[in-house]
Design a protein around this motif. Sequence first.
Motif, PDB file in Angstrom:
ATOM      1  N   THR A 102       0.816  -1.212   0.000  1.00 21.08           N
ATOM      2  CA  THR A 102       0.000   0.000   0.000  1.00 21.08           C
ATOM      3  C   THR A 102       0.853   1.267   0.000  1.00 21.08           C
ATOM      4  O   THR A 102       0.322   2.360  -0.125  1.00 21.08           O
ATOM      5  N   LEU A 103       2.149   1.126   0.136  1.00 26.19           N
ATOM      6  CA  LEU A 103       3.050   2.280   0.179  1.00 26.19           C
ATOM      7  C   LEU A 103       3.469   2.695  -1.226  1.00 26.19           C
ATOM      8  O   LEU A 103       3.460   1.877  -2.156  1.00 26.19           O
ATOM      9  N   PRO A 104       3.891   3.942  -1.391  1.00 28.06           N
ATOM     10  CA  PRO A 104       4.403   4.384  -2.694  1.00 28.06           C
ATOM     11  C   PRO A 104       5.656   3.571  -3.076  1.00 28.06           C
ATOM     12  O   PRO A 104       6.384   3.106  -2.200  1.00 28.06           O
ATOM     13  N   VAL A 110      13.021   1.761  -0.512  1.00 27.40           N
ATOM     14  CA  VAL A 110      13.845   2.014   0.675  1.00 27.40           C
ATOM     15  C   VAL A 110      13.696   0.875   1.673  1.00 27.40           C
ATOM     16  O   VAL A 110      14.678   0.356   2.207  1.00 27.40           O
ATOM     17  N   LEU A 111      12.475   0.442   1.929  1.00 37.36           N
ATOM     18  CA  LEU A 111      12.222  -0.622   2.895  1.00 37.36           C
ATOM     19  C   LEU A 111      12.784  -1.966   2.431  1.00 37.36           C
ATOM     20  O   LEU A 111      13.167  -2.800   3.257  1.00 37.36           O
ATOM     21  N   SER A 112      12.870  -2.166   1.124  1.00 39.70           N
ATOM     22  CA  SER A 112      13.408  -3.430   0.606  1.00 39.70           C
ATOM     23  C   SER A 112      14.913  -3.530   0.807  1.00 39.70           C
ATOM     24  O   SER A 112      15.487  -4.608   0.672  1.00 39.70           O
TER      25      SER A 112
END
Length: 173
Positions: A102-104, A110-112
């Motif tokens: 659900t995030l852009p 970045v999270l990956s």
Amino acid sequence: MLPSQLYRLPSLQHLDVSHNLISSLNNEIKNLRVLQYVNVEGNQLEGLPVGILSLSLSELRLGGNYTHPVLWTLNSVNSPPSLLHTAAHALALIQPEQRYSTLPPAARLVLSRASVCECCGGPWFGPGLKLIRPIYGLFGLSSVPILFLSCSASCYSRFRKQSHPLTQPLHTG
């Protein structure tokens, strides 16, 4: 810095990179499972990466580096984490991974790129915060400075205050 291909030599048993102005070793040294001898004397190392703890070295030569205990505080000076890395860390702690969709796309990217914190095992973004802790009796030396990288200021503070079993002098006899 040593070439990354070096850490992919599964049969490497002897590593001598003494007197080469090396300022850091990659944590991937943990992949060199049959490594028995390491000579890093006369370089510019502040400490050794946590990955060295995975090895069963018969000899480690570390003299002539910037590893004296007097330098540990100076070598553990950190810049504040960037706002991006702080936000990613906070988001990773509160946002279950399955809801990342659900995030852009930029936020998902970045999270990956999260690594695993060497102090708490949680998500880690960016360069981390350096902390040098001695490991006593490792590889036959009285103490070996290990450079830990923590994920956040609170993790750094907790790790710094805790009495870790590996940082207590080994008692013989």
